[in-house]
Design an enzyme around this catalytic site. Structure first.
Site, PDB file in Angstrom:
ATOM      1  N   ASN A 151      24.224 -13.914 -17.433  1.00  0.00           N
ATOM      2  CA  ASN A 151      25.347 -13.707 -16.827  1.00  0.00           C
ATOM      3  C   ASN A 151      26.600 -14.135 -18.137  1.00  0.00           C
ATOM      4  O   ASN A 151      27.103 -15.515 -18.296  1.00  0.00           O
ATOM      5  CB  ASN A 151      25.659 -13.570 -15.903  1.00  0.00           C
ATOM      6  CG  ASN A 151      27.331 -13.722 -15.598  1.00  0.00           C
ATOM      7  OD1 ASN A 151      28.459 -13.563 -16.389  1.00  0.00           O
ATOM      8  ND2 ASN A 151      27.880 -14.579 -13.908  1.00  0.00           N
ATOM      9  N   LYS A 199      30.054 -14.349 -18.514  1.00  0.00           N
ATOM     10  CA  LYS A 199      30.930 -14.561 -17.829  1.00  0.00           C
ATOM     11  C   LYS A 199      31.797 -14.287 -18.878  1.00  0.00           C
ATOM     12  O   LYS A 199      32.192 -12.558 -19.839  1.00  0.00           O
ATOM     13  CB  LYS A 199      31.528 -15.510 -17.081  1.00  0.00           C
ATOM     14  CG  LYS A 199      29.826 -15.972 -16.490  1.00  0.00           C
ATOM     15  CD  LYS A 199      29.806 -17.127 -16.154  1.00  0.00           C
ATOM     16  CE  LYS A 199      29.220 -17.600 -14.620  1.00  0.00           C
ATOM     17  NZ  LYS A 199      28.907 -18.999 -14.215  1.00  0.00           N
ATOM     18  N   HIS A 202      29.049 -11.732  -7.734  1.00  0.00           N
ATOM     19  CA  HIS A 202      29.110 -13.373  -7.971  1.00  0.00           C
ATOM     20  C   HIS A 202      30.460 -13.689  -7.220  1.00  0.00           C
ATOM     21  O   HIS A 202      30.957 -13.729  -7.176  1.00  0.00           O
ATOM     22  CB  HIS A 202      29.282 -12.925  -9.439  1.00  0.00           C
ATOM     23  CG  HIS A 202      29.311 -14.246 -10.586  1.00  0.00           C
ATOM     24  ND1 HIS A 202      29.786 -15.819 -10.092  1.00  0.00           N
ATOM     25  CD2 HIS A 202      28.243 -14.544 -10.586  1.00  0.00           C
ATOM     26  CE1 HIS A 202      29.531 -16.412 -10.795  1.00  0.00           C
ATOM     27  NE2 HIS A 202      28.582 -16.065 -11.393  1.00  0.00           N
ATOM     28  N   GLU A 217      32.221 -16.760  -8.309  1.00  0.00           N
ATOM     29  CA  GLU A 217      33.320 -16.156  -9.007  1.00  0.00           C
ATOM     30  C   GLU A 217      34.488 -14.674  -8.521  1.00  0.00           C
ATOM     31  O   GLU A 217      35.470 -15.512  -8.574  1.00  0.00           O
ATOM     32  CB  GLU A 217      32.931 -16.887 -10.520  1.00  0.00           C
ATOM     33  CG  GLU A 217      33.174 -17.663 -10.461  1.00  0.00           C
ATOM     34  CD  GLU A 217      31.375 -17.902 -12.006  1.00  0.00           C
ATOM     35  OE1 GLU A 217      31.972 -17.176 -13.047  1.00  0.00           O
ATOM     36  OE2 GLU A 217      31.157 -19.058 -12.821  1.00  0.00           O
ATOM     37  N   GLU A 247      22.813 -17.946  -5.528  1.00  0.00           N
ATOM     38  CA  GLU A 247      23.082 -18.403  -6.850  1.00  0.00           C
ATOM     39  C   GLU A 247      24.140 -20.044  -5.145  1.00  0.00           C
ATOM     40  O   GLU A 247      25.469 -19.079  -4.788  1.00  0.00           O
ATOM     41  CB  GLU A 247      24.817 -17.806  -7.103  1.00  0.00           C
ATOM     42  CG  GLU A 247      23.363 -16.970  -8.048  1.00  0.00           C
ATOM     43  CD  GLU A 247      24.192 -17.232  -9.655  1.00  0.00           C
ATOM     44  OE1 GLU A 247      23.537 -17.011 -10.371  1.00  0.00           O
ATOM     45  OE2 GLU A 247      25.367 -16.381  -9.623  1.00  0.00           O
ATOM     46  N   GLY A 302      27.188 -23.977 -12.443  1.00  0.00           N
ATOM     47  CA  GLY A 302      28.283 -24.538 -13.918  1.00  0.00           C
ATOM     48  C   GLY A 302      28.667 -25.881 -13.839  1.00  0.00           C
ATOM     49  O   GLY A 302      29.614 -26.632 -14.292  1.00  0.00           O
ATOM     50  N   SER A 321      22.866 -23.417 -12.593  1.00  0.00           N
ATOM     51  CA  SER A 321      23.142 -24.511 -13.088  1.00  0.00           C
ATOM     52  C   SER A 321      21.302 -24.123 -14.571  1.00  0.00           C
ATOM     53  O   SER A 321      20.611 -25.649 -14.145  1.00  0.00           O
ATOM     54  CB  SER A 321      23.099 -25.522 -13.001  1.00  0.00           C
ATOM     55  OG  SER A 321      24.140 -25.970 -12.599  1.00  0.00           O
ATOM     56  N   GLY A 329      24.236 -18.769 -16.104  1.00  0.00           N
ATOM     57  CA  GLY A 329      24.983 -18.582 -17.024  1.00  0.00           C
ATOM     58  C   GLY A 329      25.594 -19.125 -18.263  1.00  0.00           C
ATOM     59  O   GLY A 329      25.336 -18.218 -19.020  1.00  0.00           O
ATOM     60  N   GLY A 330      25.845 -20.557 -18.481  1.00  0.00           N
ATOM     61  CA  GLY A 330      26.132 -21.463 -19.120  1.00  0.00           C
ATOM     62  C   GLY A 330      24.599 -21.455 -20.458  1.00  0.00           C
ATOM     63  O   GLY A 330      25.696 -21.165 -21.312  1.00  0.00           O
TER      64      GLY A 330
HETATM   65  P1  PGA Z   1      24.871 -21.497 -14.758  1.00  0.00           P
HETATM   66  O1  PGA Z   1      26.083 -20.110 -14.023  1.00  0.00           O
HETATM   67  O2  PGA Z   1      24.150 -20.779 -14.710  1.00  0.00           O
HETATM   68  O3  PGA Z   1      26.444 -21.680 -15.797  1.00  0.00           O
HETATM   69  O4  PGA Z   1      25.510 -22.652 -13.156  1.00  0.00           O
HETATM   70  C1  PGA Z   1      25.273 -19.083 -12.999  1.00  0.00           C
HETATM   71  C2  PGA Z   1      26.201 -17.985 -12.864  1.00  0.00           C
HETATM   72  O5  PGA Z   1      27.216 -17.979 -12.002  1.00  0.00           O
HETATM   73  O6  PGA Z   1      25.154 -16.688 -12.737  1.00  0.00           O
END
Ligand code: PGA
Length: 251
Positions: A12, A14, A100, A102, A170, A176, A214, A235-236
């Site tokens: 993802n 983002k 998600h 967010e 999640e 994050g 994470s 994500g990251g």
């Molecule tokens: P992250 O994000 O791996 O940066 O923690 C995961 C996500 O929001 O899908």
């Protein structure tokens, strides 16, 4: 039922990526996916909507899958700034993330909205990845499993099957932050999710449950080995080809 869940490693991106760098990243991942020739796992990247078409072009013929990060519930109409599931499909997407955390937080998306978006994904021929997860306050109050149950019951459309639904667990506090639940905590959440799905999906044993929050190359093997974990939503770490590929290899 036999276990036939093929792990899915989903990136993802983002709100990250301008064309040149994003295509270079996608090509790096796509080349490695093509070379690996995996038939025992799937690898997906979900770039920003502006890049879905270009990334789908870069991924064509390599086995790398491309998805959207969100879609509107309606197929078209007066919804300025929104993207329909049909548009993602038209741009070359096969999957879409819905719900998600967010979006649930930033855009006030409710379970009912998430459910409508998952139905929109089906209408357009996309596979929805429905995200759920508890906040830190909910976890500390001992409400994690109850929250997951409520979110699943509200967000998973009637008629979902293992072929038409992916669920991503999640924990909001793990996204994050570099923090992750312990492996037993992940396994407990996933076992509960599968139990709740048994009442919602005919072939719940076949639904893929991704863990997200994470995930990185160094913790992927442990998290992916937890019970009932069938992949990761990343994500990251999905913004670096090497890191993302290390997770895909761990699957
Ligand atoms: P992250 O994000 O791996 O940066 O923690 C995961 C996500 O929001 O899908």
């Amino acid at each position: 039922m036999a276990r036939t869940r093929r792990p899915l490693i989903a990136g993802n991106w983002k709100m990250n990526g301008l064309k040149a760098d994003a295509i270079a990243l996608a090509k790096g991942v796509a080349d490695a996916v093509k070379q690996a020739g995996w038939t025992d796992r799937e690898v997906l990247v979900c770039p920003p909507a502006t890049l879905v078409s270009a990334i789908a072009d870069a991924a064509r013929g390599t086995g790398l899958l491309v998805g959207g990060q969100d879609c509107h519930a309606k197929p078209s109409g007066a919804h300025t700034g929104e993207i329909a599931a049909e548009m993602l499909r038209d741009a070359g997407a096969s999957h879409v993330i819905v719900g998600h955390s967010e979006r649930r937080t930033d855009c006030g998306e409710t379970d009912a909205i998430v459910r409508a978006k998952a139905e929109a994904a089906w209408r357009a021929g996309l596979l929805p990845i429905v995200c759920i997860g508890e906040t830190l306050a909910e976890r500390e109050a001992g409400k994690t499993l109850a929250v997951l149950e409520t979110q699943l019951e509200g967000s998973v459309p009637a008629g979902a099957t293992a072929a038409t639904l992916v669920v991503a667990y999640e924990p909001v506090w793990a996204i994050g932050t570099g923090k992750t639940p312990t492996t037993p905590e992940v396994a407990a959440a996933h076992a509960h999710i599968r139990k709740v799905l048994t009442g919602l999906v005919a072939d719940a044993a076949g639904v893929r449950l991704l863990y997200g929050g994470s995930v990185k190359g160094s913790n992927a093997a442990e998290l992916l080995a937890a019970g009932d974990v069938d992949g990761a939503l990343v994500g990251g770490a999905s913004l670096k080809a090497d890191e993302f590929l290390a997770i895909a290899k761990a699957a």
